[in-house]
Design a protein around this motif. Structure first.
Motif, PDB file in Angstrom:
ATOM      1  N   MET A  90       0.829  -1.335  -0.171  1.00 49.31           N
ATOM      2  CA  MET A  90      -0.017  -0.049  -0.096  1.00 49.31           C
ATOM      3  C   MET A  90       1.007   1.300  -0.011  1.00 49.31           C
ATOM      4  O   MET A  90       0.492   2.133  -0.820  1.00 49.31           O
ATOM      5  CB  MET A  90      -0.831   0.044   1.351  1.00 49.31           C
ATOM      6  CG  MET A  90      -1.994  -0.781   1.223  1.00 49.31           C
ATOM      7  SD  MET A  90      -3.201  -0.100   0.061  1.00 49.31           S
ATOM      8  CE  MET A  90      -3.922  -1.727  -0.809  1.00 49.31           C
ATOM      9  N   TRP A  93       2.290   1.625  -3.435  1.00 51.03           N
ATOM     10  CA  TRP A  93       1.244   2.509  -4.174  1.00 51.03           C
ATOM     11  C   TRP A  93       1.059   3.686  -4.084  1.00 51.03           C
ATOM     12  O   TRP A  93       1.111   4.394  -5.175  1.00 51.03           O
ATOM     13  CB  TRP A  93      -0.079   1.582  -4.312  1.00 51.03           C
ATOM     14  CG  TRP A  93      -1.540   2.154  -4.624  1.00 51.03           C
ATOM     15  CD1 TRP A  93      -1.263   2.510  -6.082  1.00 51.03           C
ATOM     16  CD2 TRP A  93      -2.341   2.515  -4.202  1.00 51.03           C
ATOM     17  NE1 TRP A  93      -2.521   3.171  -6.139  1.00 51.03           N
ATOM     18  CE2 TRP A  93      -3.329   3.291  -5.071  1.00 51.03           C
ATOM     19  CE3 TRP A  93      -2.916   2.497  -2.852  1.00 51.03           C
ATOM     20  CZ2 TRP A  93      -4.458   3.667  -4.891  1.00 51.03           C
ATOM     21  CZ3 TRP A  93      -4.200   2.924  -2.616  1.00 51.03           C
ATOM     22  CH2 TRP A  93      -4.894   3.468  -3.527  1.00 51.03           C
ATOM     23  N   ILE A  94       0.724   4.109  -2.706  1.00 51.07           N
ATOM     24  CA  ILE A  94       0.588   5.513  -2.549  1.00 51.07           C
ATOM     25  C   ILE A  94       1.622   6.279  -2.994  1.00 51.07           C
ATOM     26  O   ILE A  94       1.566   7.630  -3.363  1.00 51.07           O
ATOM     27  CB  ILE A  94      -0.217   5.819  -0.944  1.00 51.07           C
ATOM     28  CG1 ILE A  94      -1.358   5.107  -1.026  1.00 51.07           C
ATOM     29  CG2 ILE A  94      -0.334   7.013  -0.812  1.00 51.07           C
ATOM     30  CD1 ILE A  94      -1.979   5.287   0.121  1.00 51.07           C
ATOM     31  N   PHE A  97       1.685   6.596  -6.785  1.00 53.98           N
ATOM     32  CA  PHE A  97       0.660   7.572  -7.233  1.00 53.98           C
ATOM     33  C   PHE A  97       0.815   9.002  -6.560  1.00 53.98           C
ATOM     34  O   PHE A  97       0.595   9.826  -7.592  1.00 53.98           O
ATOM     35  CB  PHE A  97      -0.670   6.771  -6.417  1.00 53.98           C
ATOM     36  CG  PHE A  97      -1.837   7.697  -6.185  1.00 53.98           C
ATOM     37  CD1 PHE A  97      -2.585   8.449  -7.050  1.00 53.98           C
ATOM     38  CD2 PHE A  97      -2.109   7.863  -5.008  1.00 53.98           C
ATOM     39  CE1 PHE A  97      -3.664   9.085  -6.837  1.00 53.98           C
ATOM     40  CE2 PHE A  97      -3.270   8.681  -4.709  1.00 53.98           C
ATOM     41  CZ  PHE A  97      -4.170   9.086  -5.663  1.00 53.98           C
ATOM     42  N   GLY A  98       1.385   9.195  -5.456  1.00 53.75           N
ATOM     43  CA  GLY A  98       1.366  10.607  -5.016  1.00 53.75           C
ATOM     44  C   GLY A  98       2.695  11.458  -5.691  1.00 53.75           C
ATOM     45  O   GLY A  98       2.655  12.261  -6.314  1.00 53.75           O
ATOM     46  N   LEU A  99       3.972  10.521  -5.748  1.00 58.65           N
ATOM     47  CA  LEU A  99       5.281  11.368  -6.307  1.00 58.65           C
ATOM     48  C   LEU A  99       5.065  11.427  -7.819  1.00 58.65           C
ATOM     49  O   LEU A  99       5.590  12.454  -8.267  1.00 58.65           O
ATOM     50  CB  LEU A  99       6.151  10.341  -5.914  1.00 58.65           C
ATOM     51  CG  LEU A  99       7.666  11.005  -5.430  1.00 58.65           C
ATOM     52  CD1 LEU A  99       7.353  12.112  -4.531  1.00 58.65           C
ATOM     53  CD2 LEU A  99       8.535  10.163  -4.847  1.00 58.65           C
ATOM     54  N   ALA A 101       2.550  12.054  -9.242  1.00 58.40           N
ATOM     55  CA  ALA A 101       1.641  13.051  -9.692  1.00 58.40           C
ATOM     56  C   ALA A 101       2.349  14.442  -9.911  1.00 58.40           C
ATOM     57  O   ALA A 101       2.473  15.279 -10.694  1.00 58.40           O
ATOM     58  CB  ALA A 101       0.630  13.077  -8.970  1.00 58.40           C
ATOM     59  N   TYR A 102       3.450  14.502  -8.874  1.00 55.29           N
ATOM     60  CA  TYR A 102       4.046  15.737  -8.676  1.00 55.29           C
ATOM     61  C   TYR A 102       5.226  15.876  -9.832  1.00 55.29           C
ATOM     62  O   TYR A 102       5.420  16.736 -10.584  1.00 55.29           O
ATOM     63  CB  TYR A 102       4.761  15.621  -7.404  1.00 55.29           C
ATOM     64  CG  TYR A 102       5.463  16.976  -7.084  1.00 55.29           C
ATOM     65  CD1 TYR A 102       4.963  18.252  -7.021  1.00 55.29           C
ATOM     66  CD2 TYR A 102       6.747  16.810  -7.167  1.00 55.29           C
ATOM     67  CE1 TYR A 102       5.824  19.377  -6.623  1.00 55.29           C
ATOM     68  CE2 TYR A 102       7.747  18.103  -6.824  1.00 55.29           C
ATOM     69  CZ  TYR A 102       7.219  19.128  -6.476  1.00 55.29           C
ATOM     70  OH  TYR A 102       7.705  20.226  -6.470  1.00 55.29           O
TER      71      TYR A 102
ATOM     72  N   ILE C  93      -9.736   0.305   1.091  1.00 56.75           N
ATOM     73  CA  ILE C  93      -9.253   1.361   0.458  1.00 56.75           C
ATOM     74  C   ILE C  93     -10.379   1.678  -0.651  1.00 56.75           C
ATOM     75  O   ILE C  93     -10.104   2.506  -1.661  1.00 56.75           O
ATOM     76  CB  ILE C  93      -7.963   0.893  -0.387  1.00 56.75           C
ATOM     77  CG1 ILE C  93      -8.312  -0.323  -1.136  1.00 56.75           C
ATOM     78  CG2 ILE C  93      -6.847   0.476   0.687  1.00 56.75           C
ATOM     79  CD1 ILE C  93      -7.149  -0.569  -2.232  1.00 56.75           C
ATOM     80  N   ASP C 292      -8.801  10.834  -4.132  1.00 58.37           N
ATOM     81  CA  ASP C 292      -7.540  10.686  -3.997  1.00 58.37           C
ATOM     82  C   ASP C 292      -7.179  11.055  -2.465  1.00 58.37           C
ATOM     83  O   ASP C 292      -6.414  10.390  -1.833  1.00 58.37           O
ATOM     84  CB  ASP C 292      -6.537  11.414  -5.004  1.00 58.37           C
ATOM     85  CG  ASP C 292      -6.812  10.831  -6.478  1.00 58.37           C
ATOM     86  OD1 ASP C 292      -7.525   9.664  -6.499  1.00 58.37           O
ATOM     87  OD2 ASP C 292      -6.387  11.627  -7.281  1.00 58.37           O
ATOM     88  N   PHE C 295      -7.485   8.942   0.375  1.00 53.74           N
ATOM     89  CA  PHE C 295      -6.503   7.899   0.807  1.00 53.74           C
ATOM     90  C   PHE C 295      -5.644   8.319   1.813  1.00 53.74           C
ATOM     91  O   PHE C 295      -4.714   7.596   2.360  1.00 53.74           O
ATOM     92  CB  PHE C 295      -5.587   7.679  -0.484  1.00 53.74           C
ATOM     93  CG  PHE C 295      -6.301   6.940  -1.399  1.00 53.74           C
ATOM     94  CD1 PHE C 295      -6.979   5.646  -1.143  1.00 53.74           C
ATOM     95  CD2 PHE C 295      -6.416   7.308  -2.614  1.00 53.74           C
ATOM     96  CE1 PHE C 295      -7.672   5.077  -2.060  1.00 53.74           C
ATOM     97  CE2 PHE C 295      -6.989   6.739  -3.910  1.00 53.74           C
ATOM     98  CZ  PHE C 295      -7.749   5.473  -3.564  1.00 53.74           C
ATOM     99  N   ILE C 298      -6.180   6.220   4.876  1.00 50.88           N
ATOM    100  CA  ILE C 298      -5.189   5.137   5.166  1.00 50.88           C
ATOM    101  C   ILE C 298      -4.044   5.719   6.314  1.00 50.88           C
ATOM    102  O   ILE C 298      -3.896   4.809   7.288  1.00 50.88           O
ATOM    103  CB  ILE C 298      -4.716   4.471   3.952  1.00 50.88           C
ATOM    104  CG1 ILE C 298      -5.842   4.067   3.024  1.00 50.88           C
ATOM    105  CG2 ILE C 298      -3.754   3.357   3.975  1.00 50.88           C
ATOM    106  CD1 ILE C 298      -5.389   3.649   1.484  1.00 50.88           C
ATOM    107  N   TYR C 340       0.019  15.978  -3.223  1.00 51.19           N
ATOM    108  CA  TYR C 340       0.145  14.434  -3.917  1.00 51.19           C
ATOM    109  C   TYR C 340       1.515  13.675  -3.331  1.00 51.19           C
ATOM    110  O   TYR C 340       1.537  12.859  -2.840  1.00 51.19           O
ATOM    111  CB  TYR C 340      -0.220  14.334  -5.395  1.00 51.19           C
ATOM    112  CG  TYR C 340      -1.489  14.207  -5.830  1.00 51.19           C
ATOM    113  CD1 TYR C 340      -2.235  12.942  -5.841  1.00 51.19           C
ATOM    114  CD2 TYR C 340      -2.248  15.429  -5.909  1.00 51.19           C
ATOM    115  CE1 TYR C 340      -3.397  12.916  -6.269  1.00 51.19           C
ATOM    116  CE2 TYR C 340      -3.529  15.213  -6.493  1.00 51.19           C
ATOM    117  CZ  TYR C 340      -4.423  14.228  -6.629  1.00 51.19           C
ATOM    118  OH  TYR C 340      -5.523  13.982  -7.016  1.00 51.19           O
ATOM    119  N   LEU C 343       1.692  13.286   0.271  1.00 53.54           N
ATOM    120  CA  LEU C 343       0.898  11.910   0.646  1.00 53.54           C
ATOM    121  C   LEU C 343       1.717  10.682   0.429  1.00 53.54           C
ATOM    122  O   LEU C 343       1.924   9.915   1.316  1.00 53.54           O
ATOM    123  CB  LEU C 343      -0.151  11.903  -0.310  1.00 53.54           C
ATOM    124  CG  LEU C 343      -0.909  10.627  -0.227  1.00 53.54           C
ATOM    125  CD1 LEU C 343      -1.981  10.930   0.936  1.00 53.54           C
ATOM    126  CD2 LEU C 343      -1.983  10.428  -1.349  1.00 53.54           C
TER     127      LEU C 343
END
Lengths: 291, 515, 370
Positions: A90, A93-94, A97-99, A101-102, C93, C292, C295, C298, C340, C343
């Motif tokens: 997890m 994945w996050i 997905f987060g990095l 995007a930036y 999730i 988004d 999340f 989590i 993001y 995050l």
């Protein structure tokens, strides 16, 4: 129609390679639920490098290398630290997905390079994917290395007393697995749909994860499943090619996800498990800590 | 010393001053020990005496804190099992070290240096078949290990060690999971090995008859120390037992006679599947009366576990009837069965019977959260349960600093006492005790057995499942030997003869006059 | 490892005390913020300036603080939606999908009663607003219950199922607001739909009343896990489903229960975002970003170790960080998606720090070597 078919196989290629990478890791007992994140890294880094250098080769290499590094990170958390693999996945994945995007945002838009030439209308990576399936099957079932990988996935303590280095075998699998995930991501962003936008995978990685469960950890069933889902995905993007005017195009987009849930449900019924089950690696998701 | 020049009776392995500590335990204390070529050497000791630790040190799984090991006169220092294997030491573990999903041949060649990069199954198969012929083993090399019986699995382990070139074969409790005829075959094969090529076999066990039957010498361990080194021919079962436990053992518990009441549990033609979907319980019929201990004897894996789970409501039955107090409870949930007064002591005390991360109070709550007296209006009265827990700790003499300690910090014996206290405190009318003394030391086992007797006196009906023939024979009023999912008969306990029940456990129908 | 005359050793923890967990979590967050300062450096901004901008906007400015509080309510509800299944050892999730479902259901009620900006109301807000909330929690609980049902009945992997439902619901919302749908007429008015003023969630001193729902839920959940029978059953199931079955706890009911409850709370987050945040009051085009943002629930849930009260300050901090991050992004001309990136960094740091929940570092004095 032919074009639709070919495009479906292109989509299948990405599912094939991504799911196969997950299968390889799982066979060694390492579950990586963060496959979507690794693919996002591979796709974004691959895209950035290819666009800045103008070289597809460097782009793919970048995707593979970052995938391998993320695989290493997952290995470090899951093997060396022995933390919960679902939490680690997890996290990956996050992070992905987060990095991405930036860091990818300045690259929003098309790749702007000449398309990779096709072979009989098919992406060359389709053949790579099929070759990888055959190689993976051969390695896993016919070689000593494969026996080691399967053994550490079934029962690491038995493997250890048989003289197998569990840590090394698992690292090897999880890094190779990460490299293939990164590669699959790079195929998406450099060949299948060479346009960068925020969080563009929208579930490819999660479907690949589900495909591994469908495949019962068998590479050939995995290939068949990937082709099925590749076709389905393509259909959901271009329903007008096959069934014009049947449903809203947005509703079509939900179809692969609904079918994934349906198949996953069928696969987990008692009826199915008692007939076909028992293929799941016994030590999947369990950390191995030497006592 | 050259391997070729070794003669029968030469010392081949010597351990000097082996000491191994685990947190809070001195598992091995200055152990000296030697094995000679061509002998079967028994290591005898109770559970927890340090036998397995010592053997794991010889096999390189653990490193000793102090002491030295000499092999063929040379000092060796095994860092891992691989080192030991390369020096010709093989080990057959008590808990099978095999991979169920793999075939027999894959298990045998796993990790073998000659397996080849691409597996050469043909050559390996030929070599393994030769080994089988030599020692009288029969096994299908292509079968998956999960399909094999316990005896066959053990053969695979032995073959694996021999295929790796083991000269010294350590067998850890090799007979514990075998039925008597299988044990006999195994011992025959071991005899062939010792006669042949001077293979040497240390043999770890806590079963006295086995020691007397096969071994030439015995080393007895007690609390991590060697208490005796004996020639087997000079010993008797009683004298060995004394060395092993340090006091005279009462071999038979005094059975309390209680007037048998009405049947509390009636089972008719009950059948069920195991986890693999195979019919593992094949139509058993019996009844348990108030004030009776009904014993089920059998080697593990013959359907006792499945039966216990069906009775406790943890597994669905395929067919049959199940009457509790003359009411059909086949479709009742486990909660409804607890509420009706059926108590279950599971064999898996860590994985099912307790929750390691929970405090003792929360563990006791497992059988009380549903009780109206302890949980009113959906709110659990933890204060009341805490008081109950304190009472249990005192009454059952559980070694725990406070009711707030986690269950995982308790020893096996203390944990079992807690589970026993919790289940018995509900005053069950039917108690299902599944392997209640497995893995406990003599003191704790006696404690548990006494508590079962007390429950019987209070007119509970008790179903006792045990793999320990002596335990089941001495405690039970009636005994049913179980084999491959069926009862081989039901014998009155007092008249039950050890050999007859042993033979029935192995699937042999007794002659009428034997009973 | 040796350090002077001390040896550093790892030791497995037998129990994790409250203050230890707090210390580890605090340290993890600080560590992540330090790591994250590289993003500022790389963008040519002094990290201290960056954080000062973020925090002063988020917590000290009269414009930023209400936004932070709105964000906090949203994140806290998402966290609770995650925590309840988490205590049962299950992964929800699907907060994004559940909150979309809640949002759509609330929308449906408003639409059915003609609560569109331009039209008059046929019924009083005192009736319609509670109805909207009920619709939101019913819709989202139903969405959550699917995963719980499949888990309980067939042991289907809940991670994949909840994620699939996220995507399904995402596209259903797209269909509704772009093409119109069952309860949006035929012209795709969803995007342009604005809630009637009468149906705006009541504000108390400028703060939506949903803050009391969120904080009240915190206390309620604390009570649930510490005192009640249901809470006990959830905890037993979470530690060991087989032991739970042994103790008479239905292994099919608990997953349905926790996912319905989790979904229900996510639905409140959906309601809050759709009907209670000043300046929104519609389903926006970028609803995906709110999904988004869910999340973060989590991370909050993991850092607070499933403790509903500990989640409150953490959700407030993250609410401020994401809100202030967006502001700093504009002011300091940073790239898009700084929230993001934060995050991702927070999550991976937390994952790394999981290790310390299980092990502790101890210093052992060793004798000086000769």
């Amino acid at each position: 129609m032919w074009e639709f078919f070919v495009r479906s196989l292109d989509a299948s290629t990405i599912f094939t390679i991504a799911a196969l990478s997950e299968l390889l890791g799982q066979r060694s007992g390492i579950l990586n639920v963060g496959i979507e994140g690794v693919m996002l890294f591979g796709a974004t880094l691959g895209f950035m490098v290819a666009q800045s250098t103008g070289s597809y080769l460097l782009g793919f290499l970048a995707g593979i290398v970052i995938g391998g590094l993320i695989g290493l990170l997952h290995g470090f958390f899951s093997i060396t630290l022995g933390s919960d693999q679902v939490v680690n996945g997890m996290g990956i994945w996050i992070l992905g997905f987060g990095l991405t995007a930036y860091i990818g945002y300045p690259y929003t838009g098309p790749l702007g390079m000449e398309r990779i030439p096709d072979i009989f209308g098919l992406s060359p990576f389709f053949f790579v994917g099929v070759a990888l399936i055959v190689i993976a099957w051969f390695v896993l079932s016919k070689t000593s290395l494969g026996l080691k990988i399967r053994s550490v996935g079934e029962n690491p303590s038995v493997a250890e007393v048989s003289g197998i280095n569990v840590t090394r075998t698992r690292y090897l699998s999880v890094i190779t697995s990460g490299m293939m995930m990164g590669f699959a991501g790079a195929i998406y962003s450099l060949d299948y749909n060479p346009v960068w936008s925020n969080n563009f995978l929208m579930g490819w990685g999660f479907i690949a994860l589900a495909l591994v469960f469908f495949s019962m950890w068998n590479p050939y069933i995995l290939l068949a499943g990937s082709i099925l889902f590749g076709t389905l995905w393509q259909l959901s993007l271009n329903p007008q090619l096959v069934l014009p005017g049947l449903m809203s195009r947005y509703i079509w987009r939900t179809v692969p996800f609904i079918i994934t849930v349906g198949v996953l449900m069928l696969m987990s019924t008692k009826w199915f498990r008692t007939r076909w089950g028992a293929a799941k690696p016994d030590a999947l998701g369990l950390p191995y800590i030497k006592s | 010393m050259l391997l070729e020049s070794i003669k029968r009776g030469d010392t081949v392995l010597e351990a000097k001053g082996i000491t191994k500590r685990f947190p809070g335990v001195l598992a091995n204390d200055q152990i000296n020990f030697e094995i000679k070529a061509g002998e079967i050497h028994a290591i005898l000791g109770e559970n927890g005496a340090g036998k397995t630790t010592l053997m794991n040190i010889l096999f390189g799984l653990y490193q000793p804190d102090e002491g030295e090991i000499y092999l063929y006169g040379e000092k060796v220092n095994f860092k891992s099992p691989l080192d030991a294997i390369e020096h010709g030491i093989g080990m057959v573990h008590q808990n099978r070290k095999l991979i169920p999903a793999h075939s027999v041949i894959e298990n045998i060649i796993l990790g073998h240096p000659r397996a080849g990069n691409v597996l050469n199954l043909k050559r390996a198969g030929k070599e393994i078949t030769e080994l089988c012929d030599k020692y009288g083993f029969k096994i299908d090399l292509k079968a998956k290990v999960w399909q094999l019986s316990e005896g066959e699995k053990q053969v695979v382990e032995i073959l694996k060690a021999l295929y790796r070139g083991a000269k010294i074969l350590i067998l850890d409790e090799p007979t514990s999971a075998l039925a008597p005829p299988e044990t006999k075959r195994l011992l025959e094969s071991i005899q062939i090995m010792t006669n042949d090529e001077l293979a040497i076999v240390p043999f770890i066990t806590h079963k006295l008859p086995i020691v007397l039957e096969v071994s030439e010498r015995v080393t007895v361990l007690r609390r991590g120390k060697v208490t005796a080194r004996l020639e087997t021919k000079d010993t008797t079962e009683k004298s060995l037992a004394r060395e092993m436990v340090g006091r005279e053992v009462i071999f038979r518990m005094e059975r309390v006679e209680v007037e048998k009441g009405k049947p509390i549990l009636q089972v008719e033609n009950l059948s069920a599947l195991n986890d693999k979907g195979v019919l593992a319980l094949k139509g058993v019929s019996f009844s348990v009366h108030e004030g009776e201990i009904f014993g089920i004897a059998g080697v593990s894996g013959n359907g006792q576990q499945v039966l216990a789970e069906v009775l406790a409501g943890l597994r669905d039955a395929e067919g049959g009837t199940l009457l509790f107090d003359d009411i059909n409870i086949l479709h009742n949930s486990s909660l409804e069965r607890w509420l009706k007064g059926i108590g279950y002591i599971p064999s898996e005390r860590v994985d099912v019977g307790s929750i390691g991360d929970f405090s003792l109070v929360e563990n006791v709550a497992m059988n009380y959260y549903f009780d109206k007296k302890y949980a009113k209006g959906g709110v659990v009265d933890y204060k009341k349960i805490r008081k109950l827990t304190e009472e249990m700790i005192a009454e059952y003499d559980i070694a725990a600093p406070s009711p707030d300690t986690t269950a995982k910090s308790l020893s096996g014996g203390n944990l079992q006492k807690l589970i026993l206290a919790r289940v018995l405190s509900r005053k069950p009318r039917l108690l299902i005790a599944n392997l209640p003394t497995q893995g406990l030391d003599v003191g704790a086992s006696e404690f548990v057995q006494n508590k079962l007797m007390e429950a019987k006196k209070e007119r509970a009906g008790i179903l006792l499942i045990s793999e320990d023939l002596d335990e089941v024979l001495s405690l039970s009023d009636r005994v049913a030997p179980m084999y491959e999912g069926k009862f081989m008969g039901i014998i009155p306990g007092g008249e039950a003869r050890r050999e007859v029940v042993g033979a029935m456990m192995a699937g042999l129908k007794p002659k009428v006059d034997e009973i | 490892m040796k350090l002077g005359s001390y040896e550093i050793k790892l030791e497995k923890r037998v129990a994790l005390r409250g203050w230890e967990a707090t210390a580890i979590s605090t340290f993890a967050i600080l560590f992540a913020l330090v790591v994250f300062s590289f993003v500022f450096v790389q963008a040519g901004v002094d990290p201290l300036t960056g954080y000062k901008e973020i925090f002063s906007f988020a917590f000290l400015s009269s414009f930023g603080l209400p936004l932070t509080i709105n964000r906090f309510i949203f994140l806290l509800l998402c966290t609770y939606a995650f925590i309840i299944p988490m205590r049962a050892g299950l992964w929800n999730i699907g907060m994004a999908g559940q909150l979309y479902a809640g949002m759509l259901s609330a929308f449906a009620v408003a639409f059915a009663f003609g609560g569109k900006g331009s039209q008059g109301l046929t019924l009083s807000p005192g009736f319609v607003i509670p109805l909207m909330i009920v619709a939101a929690i019913v819709g989202s609980a139903a969405s959550g219950a699917i995963a719980g049902f499949l888990k309980g009945k067939f042991n289907t992997n809940e991670i994949v199922v909840t994620m699939m439902i996220n995507f399904i619901t995402f596209w259903v919302v797209a269909r509704m607001i772009k093409e119109g749908g069952l309860f949006m007429g035929s012209s795709g008015e969803g995007e342009g739909f604005k809630l009637s003023e009468y149906l705006f969630a009541p504000l108390i001193k400028g703060i939506p009343f949903t803050v009391f729902i969120a904080l009240g839920l915190g206390v309620l959940l604390w009570f649930l896990f510490a005192k009640t029978k249901l809470g006990y059953q959830i905890k037993v199931y979470g530690k060991n489903p087989i032991a739970a079955k042994y103790a008479g706890i239905s292994p099919s009911k608990i997953p349905v229960m926790v996912f319905s409850l989790g979904g229900l709370i996510a639905g409140l987050a959906g309601y809050h975002y759709f009907a209670a945040v000043p300046g929104v009051y519609k389903i926006t085009k970028n609803y995906g970003e709110f999904g988004d943002l869910a999340f973060y629930g989590i991370i909050c849930g993991l850092i607070s170790q499933g403790n509903p009260l500990a989640a409150i300050p953490i959700a407030l901090l993250f609410g401020g960080l994401t809100n202030g991050g967006r502001f700093a992004q504009g002011k300091l001309k940073l790239g898009f998606g700084i929230d993001y990136a934060l995050l991702g960094v927070l999550m991976i740091t937390l994952v790394a720090f999981q290790f310390f929940y299980r092990y502790k570092i101890v210093f052992v004095k060793t004798e000086k070597e000769k």
